[in-house]
Design a protein around this motif. Structure first.
Motif, short mmCIF file in Angstrom:
data_model
loop_
_atom_site.label_atom_id
_atom_site.label_comp_id
_atom_site.label_asym_id
_atom_site.label_seq_id
_atom_site.Cartn_x
_atom_site.Cartn_y
_atom_site.Cartn_z
N ALA A 186 0.81 -1.23 0.00
CA ALA A 186 0.00 0.00 0.00
C ALA A 186 0.84 1.28 0.00
CB ALA A 186 -0.97 -0.02 1.18
N PRO A 187 1.90 1.38 0.83
CA PRO A 187 2.70 2.62 0.77
C PRO A 187 3.31 2.88 -0.61
CG PRO A 187 3.17 1.41 2.79
CD PRO A 187 2.34 0.50 1.94
N GLY A 188 3.82 1.83 -1.25
CA GLY A 188 4.37 2.01 -2.60
C GLY A 188 3.29 2.39 -3.60
N MET A 189 2.09 1.81 -3.48
CA MET A 189 0.99 2.17 -4.37
C MET A 189 0.59 3.63 -4.17
SD MET A 189 -1.15 -1.35 -3.76
CE MET A 189 -2.70 -0.68 -4.37
N ALA A 190 0.60 4.09 -2.91
CA ALA A 190 0.27 5.49 -2.65
C ALA A 190 1.30 6.42 -3.28
CB ALA A 190 0.17 5.73 -1.14
N ARG A 191 2.58 6.07 -3.17
CA ARG A 191 3.61 6.90 -3.81
C ARG A 191 3.46 6.89 -5.31
NH1 ARG A 191 6.76 4.41 0.32
NH2 ARG A 191 7.47 2.80 -1.15
N LEU A 192 3.12 5.74 -5.88
CA LEU A 192 2.92 5.65 -7.33
C LEU A 192 1.75 6.51 -7.78
CD1 LEU A 192 3.84 4.26 -9.95
CD2 LEU A 192 2.24 2.41 -9.42
N GLN A 193 0.70 6.56 -6.97
CA GLN A 193 -0.45 7.38 -7.33
C GLN A 193 -0.12 8.87 -7.24
OE1 GLN A 193 -3.63 8.15 -4.51
NE2 GLN A 193 -5.09 7.21 -5.91
#
Length: 420
Positions: A186-193
């Motif tokens: 989730a943290p990586g997905m948030a940064r990607l978004q």
């Protein structure tokens, strides 16, 4: 040996708490982007219609409306990213006329962001919204699988039918997998978004930053004015209050010394008056010192200090403070004074029955929210202290947002950099 084991357990517990908090913040950021992602998809559809209908003239009429919608949506995304701790320096306002927009670099960057946020950002936002639901449903499936219809699907993805405990346990393992995905990805997905917005919606290297320089200059001037006003207030408090009390003490002590031989009773009365005046002067000095930097922040921390303000407020007030990392002392003092002034306004002017103070500190940003269910209609020009609050916030390069429609409710939001 036991001490080492306790230390290792405490370390693992701290890591677990940090992981949970990071995953929760990431899920909140992902799901929070769903609104702008849906609107981006709508603007992208309008843009496509504009391009298709341009040869017949309809698209040329729609172009200014679509450009204004694009710029407004980009501004909203900048605000959302700023609330999540991703500072995005806004560029100069882009043009809305089609001929100028075609060659405008800011508009081109916003169009690139629009395509990415309406596709990849939309998918990531959906994952952020549905992954927690999947995790809760599947991980708790063994508790209620016997109560579902026999032909109902057993997993969140809509496949499989549970007929036995092993089937239910398999669904439970799928739920554990969802939880692992949330904690790990989730943290990586948030940064990607957030990355397209950070990179494409901020002022580019070829953008004139004169507006930002002017804004910082005005902020510095406001900070200096606020500092000068605060010094004048302290000087007035010391001159008109404490100094007069101390002069009274000196006069009374001199009179008591002259009377002590011929009238001991009268001298004793003067000494009592001098003692009372000295105690009042001491109380006023303490009040002035608290207005400079409240010692309660050092003694009890921000959470304890805000709880004290809420307890002293005439309107029932609850506090929710989640700030695992301490901010700079000046930032915490600003937050304290903002809450104190806001609660004073609520008690005096709002007619509210309850109020709430919410504090969050994430990724180097400090977010403060004060709300009440009063009559609303708060106005910065009405002498309610809101101008002073705005100056305090601007001194830290922060932002203040006030929503107070007639009839209420009133919401005051402050965003500050944590500082060092």
């Amino acid at each position: 040996m036991a001490t080492r084991q306790d230390t290792a357990a405490d370390g693992l517990a701290a890591i677990g708490i940090r992981t949970l908090r990071a995953a929760g913040a990431a899920i909140g950021q992902l799901a929070g982007g769903l609104g702008t992602a849906v609107m981006a998809l709508g603007v992208l559809v309008l843009l496509a219609l504009t391009v298709v209908t341009a040869p017949i003239g309809a698209g040329l009429l729609m172009a200014p409306v679509v450009l204004r919608a694009l710029h407004a949506l980009a501004g909203r995304e900048r605000e959302r990213l700023a609330r999540r701790g991703h500072e995005v320096v806004p560029p100069e306002p882009p043009p809305t006329r089609l001929r100028l927009a075609v060659t405008d670099p800011t508009t081109r960057r916003e169009l690139r962001w629009l395509v990415r946020h309406s596709t990849l950002g939309f998918l990531l936002a959906l994952l952020g919204a549905f992954l927690p639901l999947f995790a809760v449903r599947d991980s708790t499936f063994p508790l209620w699988w016997r109560f579902i219809p026999e032909d109902a699907s057993s997993t969140s993805l809509g496949f499989g039918i549970a007929h036995s405990w092993p089937d239910a346990f398999a669904v439970f393992l799928l739920g554990v997998g969802w939880i692992a995905i949330i904690l790990g990805l989730a943290p990586g997905m948030a940064r990607l978004q957030a990355r397209p917005g950070q990179r494409l919606l901020s002022a580019g290297p070829d953008t004139d930053l004169s507006l930002r320089v002017a804004e910082l200059t005005a902020t510095r001037a406001a900070a200096l004015d606020a500092h000068a006003t605060e010094l004048r207030r302290i000087e007035r408090s010391l001159h008109d209050g404490t100094q007069n009390r101390l002069v009274t003490v000196t006069v009374l002590l001199g009179a008591a010394r002259r009377m002590v031989a011929r009238d001991p009773g009268g001298a004793d009365e003067l000494l009592e008056r001098a003692q009372s005046a000295a105690e009042q002067a001491l109380a006023e000095l303490r009040t002035v010192s608290r207005s400079i930097l409240p010692p309660v922040l050092t003694d009890r921390g921000l959470a304890g200090a805000l709880s004290g303000l809420a307890a002293e407020c005439a309107v029932p007030c609850r506090t929710d403070v989640d700030a695992p990392e301490r901010c700079a002392a000046s930032v915490e003092a600003t937050a304290y004074f903002v809450v104190a002034e806001a609660l004073t306004n609520i008690a005096k002017h709002s007619g509210a029955e309850q109020a709430a103070v919410t504090v969050r500190s994430r990724a180097g940003r400090f977010h403060l929210r004060v709300e009440d269910d009063g009559r609303g209609g708060a106005d910065e020009d009405g002498g309610s202290g809101l101008t002073g609050i705005r100056r305090r916030v601007a001194a830290h390069d922060g932002t203040l947002r006030l929503v107070s429609p007639p009839g209420g409710p009133t919401t005051l939001e402050v965003d500050l950099p944590c500082g060092t």
